[in-house]
Design a protein around this motif. Structure first.
Motif, PDB file in Angstrom:
ATOM      1  N   GLY A 152      43.853 -44.962 -71.417  1.00 45.17           N
ATOM      2  CA  GLY A 152      44.182 -43.605 -71.001  1.00 45.17           C
ATOM      3  C   GLY A 152      43.808 -43.264 -69.575  1.00 45.17           C
ATOM      4  N   LYS A 153      43.309 -44.261 -68.810  1.00 44.90           N
ATOM      5  CA  LYS A 153      42.812 -43.964 -67.464  1.00 44.90           C
ATOM      6  C   LYS A 153      43.635 -44.623 -66.363  1.00 44.90           C
ATOM      7  N   GLY A 154      44.748 -45.290 -66.698  1.00 52.14           N
ATOM      8  CA  GLY A 154      45.507 -46.033 -65.709  1.00 52.14           C
ATOM      9  C   GLY A 154      46.608 -45.248 -65.033  1.00 52.14           C
ATOM     10  N   ALA A 211      50.863 -30.891 -80.324  1.00 56.68           N
ATOM     11  CA  ALA A 211      49.506 -30.566 -79.880  1.00 56.68           C
ATOM     12  C   ALA A 211      49.442 -30.629 -78.363  1.00 56.68           C
ATOM     13  N   GLN A 212      48.421 -29.985 -77.808  1.00 54.45           N
ATOM     14  CA  GLN A 212      48.210 -30.063 -76.359  1.00 54.45           C
ATOM     15  C   GLN A 212      46.809 -30.569 -76.074  1.00 54.45           C
ATOM     16  N   ASP A 213      46.751 -31.670 -75.330  1.00 47.98           N
ATOM     17  CA  ASP A 213      45.497 -32.313 -74.942  1.00 47.98           C
ATOM     18  C   ASP A 213      45.026 -31.736 -73.608  1.00 47.98           C
ATOM     19  N   HIS A 214      43.783 -31.979 -73.274  1.00 52.30           N
ATOM     20  CA  HIS A 214      43.207 -31.602 -71.978  1.00 52.30           C
ATOM     21  C   HIS A 214      42.673 -32.881 -71.349  1.00 52.30           C
ATOM     22  N   LYS A 215      43.458 -33.482 -70.455  1.00 54.24           N
ATOM     23  CA  LYS A 215      43.164 -34.815 -69.938  1.00 54.24           C
ATOM     24  C   LYS A 215      42.041 -34.842 -68.904  1.00 54.24           C
ATOM     25  N   ARG A 216      41.939 -33.809 -68.092  1.00 53.53           N
ATOM     26  CA  ARG A 216      41.004 -33.856 -66.962  1.00 53.53           C
ATOM     27  C   ARG A 216      39.578 -33.568 -67.431  1.00 53.53           C
ATOM     28  N   ASP A 221      41.224 -27.851 -65.587  1.00 52.39           N
ATOM     29  CA  ASP A 221      42.039 -29.076 -65.490  1.00 52.39           C
ATOM     30  C   ASP A 221      41.873 -29.720 -64.119  1.00 52.39           C
ATOM     31  N   THR A 222      40.619 -29.968 -63.749  1.00 50.48           N
ATOM     32  CA  THR A 222      40.289 -30.602 -62.474  1.00 50.48           C
ATOM     33  C   THR A 222      39.537 -31.905 -62.735  1.00 50.48           C
ATOM     34  N   GLY A 223      39.426 -32.710 -61.693  1.00 49.78           N
ATOM     35  CA  GLY A 223      38.646 -33.941 -61.799  1.00 49.78           C
ATOM     36  C   GLY A 223      39.457 -35.103 -62.319  1.00 49.78           C
ATOM     37  N   GLU A 224      38.746 -36.169 -62.700  1.00 47.13           N
ATOM     38  CA  GLU A 224      39.389 -37.414 -63.097  1.00 47.13           C
ATOM     39  C   GLU A 224      40.082 -37.298 -64.445  1.00 47.13           C
ATOM     40  N   ASN A 225      41.078 -38.169 -64.653  1.00 48.44           N
ATOM     41  CA  ASN A 225      41.694 -38.299 -65.962  1.00 48.44           C
ATOM     42  C   ASN A 225      40.721 -38.950 -66.936  1.00 48.44           C
ATOM     43  N   SER A 337      29.267 -38.032 -73.042  1.00 45.55           N
ATOM     44  CA  SER A 337      28.050 -38.475 -72.379  1.00 45.55           C
ATOM     45  C   SER A 337      28.089 -38.077 -70.908  1.00 45.55           C
ATOM     46  N   GLY A 338      26.963 -37.666 -70.374  1.00 46.00           N
ATOM     47  CA  GLY A 338      26.878 -37.321 -68.961  1.00 46.00           C
ATOM     48  C   GLY A 338      27.321 -38.482 -68.092  1.00 46.00           C
ATOM     49  N   GLY A 339      28.209 -38.218 -67.136  1.00 49.91           N
ATOM     50  CA  GLY A 339      28.737 -39.262 -66.267  1.00 49.91           C
ATOM     51  C   GLY A 339      30.130 -39.716 -66.633  1.00 49.91           C
ATOM     52  N   TYR A 340      30.545 -39.497 -67.886  1.00 48.64           N
ATOM     53  CA  TYR A 340      31.902 -39.879 -68.306  1.00 48.64           C
ATOM     54  C   TYR A 340      32.925 -39.115 -67.469  1.00 48.64           C
ATOM     55  N   PRO A 341      34.029 -39.740 -67.029  1.00 52.58           N
ATOM     56  CA  PRO A 341      34.552 -41.062 -67.379  1.00 52.58           C
ATOM     57  C   PRO A 341      34.019 -42.213 -66.514  1.00 52.58           C
ATOM     58  N   GLY A 342      32.983 -41.942 -65.723  1.00 53.59           N
ATOM     59  CA  GLY A 342      32.330 -43.008 -64.971  1.00 53.59           C
ATOM     60  C   GLY A 342      31.221 -43.631 -65.807  1.00 53.59           C
ATOM     61  N   ASP A 343      30.148 -44.049 -65.145  1.00 49.82           N
ATOM     62  CA  ASP A 343      29.035 -44.697 -65.843  1.00 49.82           C
ATOM     63  C   ASP A 343      28.247 -43.682 -66.667  1.00 49.82           C
TER      64      ASP A 343
END
Length: 426
Positions: A152-154, A211-216, A221-225, A337-343
């Motif tokens: 889901g991140k590509g 349904a409607q998802d919230h990807k960001r 709706d800001t920041g990374e996917n 988890s804190g940091g998601y979608p990163g480390d």
């Protein structure tokens, strides 16, 4: 009957939970499952990898498993359905040839163009220079996609030529693994995204509630996917009239074109749509499985036993089985988890899940496991899906956030604006 569910996320917890409400289901086995499925009555976890086809097959045959339901896209793309069917097992999920519709964005785009399905203008590239030249000719904003599976991140929505070029380099340099062998460059569409999950037996195709998802990751709706930070159902923007057009112009065309290629597609066909402010739509992508977190808001509203629908798909008799729904709305908020979608860190003890659950709130585990002390701890980026139901969206969303107040773990993060569009409309 006994059912085996492949997967370890919130989607699979929801599938196990819903299957156990079907009168014929006596037990569900989750492979490998998570902390939630481990504590679900009449459910057990089996510590095998989702792509251990031999191990799954041997267990299923030795333990009288009547049905295998595959949750994630990776085992489907690797051919789990083909393998298990060859061993004589009944499987819900498309064969490997059908799973290409998610496993390769380039393949799916070609199928849409052949079928005449409305979709964004696109081009496919195998090397960076040509892709960058195309971006220069098209301008920004523009969408850059890794071709294969990327959790889901590509997908990168590039607002500048430079950002698009960086995304192209990242994909070809292997940031998304084997998903980066091809790059798909698409025109940027504007509007609201809606997820339409449909069940099919290869002949008949029937949509579930939109349904409607919230990807960001960020509020507004800001920041990374991400893989999805929350969802609600049914999405009002997908009107009855629009859904009728989706049925004829997307779902039926897709299944007919798959069939013309000799692909017997049985399972879920999930169309991600962009709905424009004018009420038109185009298909952004297809997925070959239940959505996550959309499943966690669709299944609580489903009145027809899930097992009945799955068996009707596998046995190619879906046209004869009605799909009925409970009234009202559902909403889920992802606790991450804190940091998601990163480390991010794992192993943080989670408290308050039992206190959060009520008649109107269900907590579906996503990235959790039991530690040696049998405590539920974090084990992923998206940790929990706190799902509320109600007579309307305001009630459903309020229930989800009320449930979240009881839950604690170190670094917990969640968006506080899930459902903002539908609340402002109400």
């Amino acid at each position: 009957m006994k059912v085996l569910v492949v997967g370890n996320g919130g989607r699979e917890h929801a599938l196990a939970w819903k299957l156990l409400q079907s009168p014929q289901v006596e037990q569900v086995v989750c492979v490998p499952g998570n902390g939630g499925t481990a504590n679900l009555a009449d459910c057990q976890n089996l510590p095998l990898a989702v792509d251990d086809f031999v191990g799954i097959s041997q267990y299923a045959l030795a333990n009288n498993i009547s049905l295998v339901v595959v949750g994630p896209e990776v085992p489907l793309a690797k051919g789990i359905t083909d393998y298990l069917q060859a061993q004589g097992l009944m499987v819900f999920g498309p064969v490997r040839a059908g799973a290409q519709i998610e496993a390769s964005k380039a393949w799916a785009k070609a199928l849409m163009q052949e079928a005449g399905i409305p979709t964004a203008k696109a081009a496919v590239f195998t090397e960076a220079a040509a892709a960058k030249s195309y971006v220069q000719s098209q301008g920004a904003p523009i969408v850059v996609k890794a071709d294969g599976l990327a959790a889901g991140k590509g997908v990168i929505v590039a607002t500048t030529i430079e950002q698009a070029a960086s995304a192209i380099d990242a994909i070809f340099q292997g940031q998304f693994g084997s998903a980066g062998e091809f790059v798909v460059i698409e025109e940027c569409l504007f509007g609201q995204e809606v997820s339409v999950l449909a069940l099919t037996d290869g002949l008949t195709i029937r949509p579930l509630l939109p349904a409607q998802d919230h990807k960001r990751v960020g509020e507004g709706d800001t920041g990374e996917n991400t893989g999805g930070m929350g969802a609600y159902c049914p999405a009002p923007i997908a009107t009855t009239e629009l859904m009728a057009r989706v049925q004829t112009d997307v779902l039926e065309k897709a299944i007919a074109t798959l069939r013309s290629k000799g692909i017997d597609y049985r399972g879920v066909l999930y169309a991600g749509l962009m709905i424009t402010p004018e009420g038109d739509f185009k298909v952004l992508e297809f997925n070959c499985r239940f959505g996550d977190p959309e499943t966690q808001v669709i299944l609580p509203l489903l009145a027809t036993p899930l097992l009945d629908l799955i068996l009707a798909c596998v046995e190619q008799r879906l046209a004869a089985v009605p799909i009925t729904w409970h009234s009202g709305a559902a909403a889920t908020v992802v606790a991450a988890s804190g940091g998601y979608p990163g480390d991010y860190q794992k192993g943080k003890v989670i408290t308050g899940i039992d206190a959060a659950e009520t008649a109107k709130v269900t907590v579906f585990h996503a990235g959790t496991k039991l530690n040696d002390q049998q405590q539920v701890v974090t084990d992923g980026g998206r940790v929990l899906n706190v799902t509320g139901t109600g007579e309307n969206f305001q009630q459903a969303i309020a229930q989800a956030y009320t449930g979240l107040k009881s839950i604690q773990f170190e670094g917990i993060y969640y968006r506080r604006d899930i459902g903002h569009r539908v609340l402002s409309a109400e």
